[in-house]
Scaffold this motif. Sequence first.
Motif, PDB file in Angstrom:
ATOM      1  N   GLY A   9      11.043 -11.480   0.012  1.00  0.00           N
ATOM      2  CA  GLY A   9      12.359 -12.053  -0.267  1.00  0.00           C
ATOM      3  C   GLY A   9      12.849 -12.997   0.809  1.00  0.00           C
ATOM      4  O   GLY A   9      14.029 -13.355   0.835  1.00  0.00           O
ATOM      5  N   LYS A  10      11.948 -13.438   1.689  1.00  0.00           N
ATOM      6  CA  LYS A  10      12.364 -14.289   2.821  1.00  0.00           C
ATOM      7  C   LYS A  10      12.940 -15.624   2.328  1.00  0.00           C
ATOM      8  O   LYS A  10      14.047 -16.017   2.725  1.00  0.00           O
ATOM      9  CB  LYS A  10      11.162 -14.545   3.739  1.00  0.00           C
ATOM     10  N   ALA A  48      15.486 -14.829  12.952  1.00  0.00           N
ATOM     11  CA  ALA A  48      14.132 -14.952  12.423  1.00  0.00           C
ATOM     12  C   ALA A  48      13.944 -13.915  11.334  1.00  0.00           C
ATOM     13  O   ALA A  48      14.389 -12.758  11.472  1.00  0.00           O
ATOM     14  CB  ALA A  48      13.097 -14.758  13.524  1.00  0.00           C
ATOM     15  N   VAL A  49      13.327 -14.322  10.248  1.00  0.00           N
ATOM     16  CA  VAL A  49      13.073 -13.427   9.115  1.00  0.00           C
ATOM     17  C   VAL A  49      11.576 -13.314   8.932  1.00  0.00           C
ATOM     18  O   VAL A  49      10.874 -14.323   8.762  1.00  0.00           O
ATOM     19  CB  VAL A  49      13.718 -13.962   7.818  1.00  0.00           C
ATOM     20  N   VAL A  50      11.069 -12.083   8.990  1.00  0.00           N
ATOM     21  CA  VAL A  50       9.633 -11.863   8.821  1.00  0.00           C
ATOM     22  C   VAL A  50       9.411 -10.839   7.724  1.00  0.00           C
ATOM     23  O   VAL A  50      10.320 -10.094   7.330  1.00  0.00           O
ATOM     24  CB  VAL A  50       8.970 -11.397  10.139  1.00  0.00           C
ATOM     25  N   GLY A  51       8.208 -10.812   7.236  1.00  0.00           N
ATOM     26  CA  GLY A  51       7.858  -9.880   6.168  1.00  0.00           C
ATOM     27  C   GLY A  51       6.682 -10.408   5.391  1.00  0.00           C
ATOM     28  O   GLY A  51       6.315 -11.580   5.493  1.00  0.00           O
ATOM     29  N   HIS A  52       6.081  -9.523   4.624  1.00  0.00           N
ATOM     30  CA  HIS A  52       4.923  -9.918   3.832  1.00  0.00           C
ATOM     31  C   HIS A  52       5.354 -10.818   2.673  1.00  0.00           C
ATOM     32  O   HIS A  52       6.541 -10.912   2.329  1.00  0.00           O
ATOM     33  CB  HIS A  52       4.200  -8.676   3.313  1.00  0.00           C
ATOM     34  N   ILE A 106      14.988  -9.902  11.646  1.00  0.00           N
ATOM     35  CA  ILE A 106      15.033  -8.883  10.603  1.00  0.00           C
ATOM     36  C   ILE A 106      13.683  -8.847   9.898  1.00  0.00           C
ATOM     37  O   ILE A 106      13.035  -9.882   9.711  1.00  0.00           O
ATOM     38  CB  ILE A 106      16.169  -9.129   9.586  1.00  0.00           C
ATOM     39  N   VAL A 107      13.265  -7.651   9.547  1.00  0.00           N
ATOM     40  CA  VAL A 107      11.995  -7.448   8.855  1.00  0.00           C
ATOM     41  C   VAL A 107      12.308  -7.032   7.426  1.00  0.00           C
ATOM     42  O   VAL A 107      12.989  -6.015   7.209  1.00  0.00           O
ATOM     43  CB  VAL A 107      11.123  -6.380   9.546  1.00  0.00           C
ATOM     44  N   LEU A 108      11.837  -7.814   6.471  1.00  0.00           N
ATOM     45  CA  LEU A 108      12.069  -7.534   5.049  1.00  0.00           C
ATOM     46  C   LEU A 108      10.849  -6.874   4.437  1.00  0.00           C
ATOM     47  O   LEU A 108       9.709  -7.204   4.760  1.00  0.00           O
ATOM     48  CB  LEU A 108      12.359  -8.826   4.279  1.00  0.00           C
ATOM     49  N   ASP A 109      11.123  -5.960   3.519  1.00  0.00           N
ATOM     50  CA  ASP A 109      10.053  -5.339   2.742  1.00  0.00           C
ATOM     51  C   ASP A 109      10.594  -5.036   1.347  1.00  0.00           C
ATOM     52  O   ASP A 109      11.521  -4.242   1.193  1.00  0.00           O
ATOM     53  CB  ASP A 109       9.562  -4.051   3.408  1.00  0.00           C
ATOM     54  N   GLY A 161       7.343  -0.173  14.996  1.00  0.00           N
ATOM     55  CA  GLY A 161       7.390  -0.031  13.540  1.00  0.00           C
ATOM     56  C   GLY A 161       6.654  -1.151  12.841  1.00  0.00           C
ATOM     57  O   GLY A 161       5.582  -1.600  13.282  1.00  0.00           O
ATOM     58  N   ALA A 162       7.254  -1.653  11.745  1.00  0.00           N
ATOM     59  CA  ALA A 162       6.606  -2.687  10.926  1.00  0.00           C
ATOM     60  C   ALA A 162       6.407  -3.974  11.721  1.00  0.00           C
ATOM     61  O   ALA A 162       5.350  -4.617  11.628  1.00  0.00           O
ATOM     62  CB  ALA A 162       7.440  -2.963   9.674  1.00  0.00           C
ATOM     63  N   TYR A 163       7.415  -4.383  12.497  1.00  0.00           N
ATOM     64  CA  TYR A 163       7.290  -5.612  13.283  1.00  0.00           C
ATOM     65  C   TYR A 163       6.192  -5.455  14.331  1.00  0.00           C
ATOM     66  O   TYR A 163       5.412  -6.392  14.574  1.00  0.00           O
ATOM     67  CB  TYR A 163       8.617  -5.945  13.954  1.00  0.00           C
ATOM     68  N   PHE A 164       6.119  -4.310  14.941  1.00  0.00           N
ATOM     69  CA  PHE A 164       5.076  -4.056  15.954  1.00  0.00           C
ATOM     70  C   PHE A 164       3.688  -4.197  15.331  1.00  0.00           C
ATOM     71  O   PHE A 164       2.772  -4.755  15.944  1.00  0.00           O
ATOM     72  CB  PHE A 164       5.259  -2.650  16.541  1.00  0.00           C
ATOM     73  N   GLN A 165       3.542  -3.725  14.104  1.00  0.00           N
ATOM     74  CA  GLN A 165       2.243  -3.839  13.424  1.00  0.00           C
ATOM     75  C   GLN A 165       1.903  -5.315  13.138  1.00  0.00           C
ATOM     76  O   GLN A 165       0.752  -5.739  13.310  1.00  0.00           O
ATOM     77  CB  GLN A 165       2.270  -3.047  12.123  1.00  0.00           C
ATOM     78  N   LEU A 166       2.892  -6.090  12.716  1.00  0.00           N
ATOM     79  CA  LEU A 166       2.662  -7.518  12.492  1.00  0.00           C
ATOM     80  C   LEU A 166       2.277  -8.206  13.806  1.00  0.00           C
ATOM     81  O   LEU A 166       1.340  -9.011  13.862  1.00  0.00           O
ATOM     82  CB  LEU A 166       3.919  -8.177  11.918  1.00  0.00           C
TER      83      LEU A 166
END
Length: 555
Positions: free
Chosen positions: A351-352, A343-347, A518-521, A539-544
Amino acid sequence: MILSVVLAILSPLRPYLIQISVDKYIAGHLLEGLIFISVVQLGILLLESGLRFWFLYRINWLGQNVVNDIRKEVFRKVIYQDIGYYDRTAIGTLTTRTINDIEAVNDVFSEGIISIVADVLTIIAIIIVMLITDWRLALVCLATFPALIIATYVFKESVNKSFQRVRNAVAQLNAFVQEHITGMYLVQAFAAEDREIKKFNEINKEHRNANIKGIFAYSVFFPVVEIILATSMGLLVWWGAKRMLHYEVTPGIVIAFVMYLNLLFRPLRMLADKFNVLQMGMVAGERIFTVLDSEEYLQDNGTHAPEQIKGDVRFENVQFSYKEGVPVLKGISFHIPAGKTLAVVGHTGAGKTSIISILNRLYEIQGGHIFIDDVELRDYDVYALRRHVGIVLQDVFLLSGSIYDNITLRNENIPLAKVEEVCKMLGLHEFIMRLPGNYHFNVMERGNTMSQGQRQLISFARALLYNPSILILDEATSSVDSESEQLIQHAIDTLISGRTAIVIAHRLSTIRKADQIIVLDKGVIIECGNHQSLIDEKGAYFQLYTAVEGAKEPI
């Protein structure tokens, strides 16, 4: 070309025979000879008419066949172009190149170069016969030629400029209309109709003004040609009558010269116009060959084409950018074992989507390596590779045609029973059977007769039909309502099992079950792990995740 030579020889024959008829047979009261030469003239007239018909038919036949061949080559070139080419080229511009400009090339053959050669040969033949018959009278009749040449040149230049403007305006109109019909929802949603109408009217006005300028040139040129022809006729009558009184020329010669002048001016009237057609065809040809000569297509040098792949995917320090100097992915590295789910996550803009675009080689990477089953991606035959990669995108595009056509992508080798089997797995079969025509229901252009969720389900069936080894879901459930999502969730779980899957999703129901996240930024992997380990890192995923759980809606 042979016919044009024959027609040029035949053109001055009938006036010459009329000259003989008047001076020899009518003046000598030789009725039998007059009947015979009249029959000969009729035969020549029929022969010339038949040959002219065949000549016109053949040059138009040639033009249509050339257009047919070029249009096939242009479309073949367009359809194989690299996806990045379409990011830089307006759709309307390509439409103009494929349709309007190629029609201009047809005009080069039907009204251009061959017709010009035929007309020039006819003019030369007539002038030669006129000079041989009576060179003094011929020079008097041709005294207006300099004025005709000047008028023709001015006309040609004026019409050429207006044609250039017309062609540019047509390209702008095509691009504007294509863009706005495609984006009509956006225009109407923001009540921008009046503003867009004003912009359209400006382009349309330019098109009109360019055409009017060309019409004005035509309106001036043809009366000028008629005046020059009338002047030549006047000189012929004056000089011919004067010499007839002194018995220096015969009435037959004067009558023949009247016919010569009409035959001479007939092609001259259209010659300038045909030169413009030729010139515009050359301009259109340059535009077409710009497309044909483009090398912006995927360099497919790979030969590896396995019948089946396991689906082991590995990215090693992958660098990618759509524009030079603007990196999108910066040294991305990860590994998906065969049969596992990533799974690919990110704002937005992280670059997802770029990851899946380069995985099936829609775009080429600028650095690093991508491996599938330990084979470098570039070593795969691209078409063999894409057969093993199924994609479901968020923005669903449906073709004009039936549901069956859209699911199979018009592959007639796929039986309806296979399509029904896939649709039953998705829970889509019952909905389709309620439609008029069932699987042959016409979805119309872009699937406008169906809801977003229904279009998404058809797109999902399209991907699953080919039983891919690697399944890519690019936010495939973000536009699907809760009921539709329940319909496909079970199918997703079933199909992902035992198959490599890359999921770009905002709904955590799919992400939670992923073997790896993976979390992309900004093009960089900032976190990697499974759902629970990333939650524990806070971290970032926890915030999402917290944002979703708090708002009770998709990220």
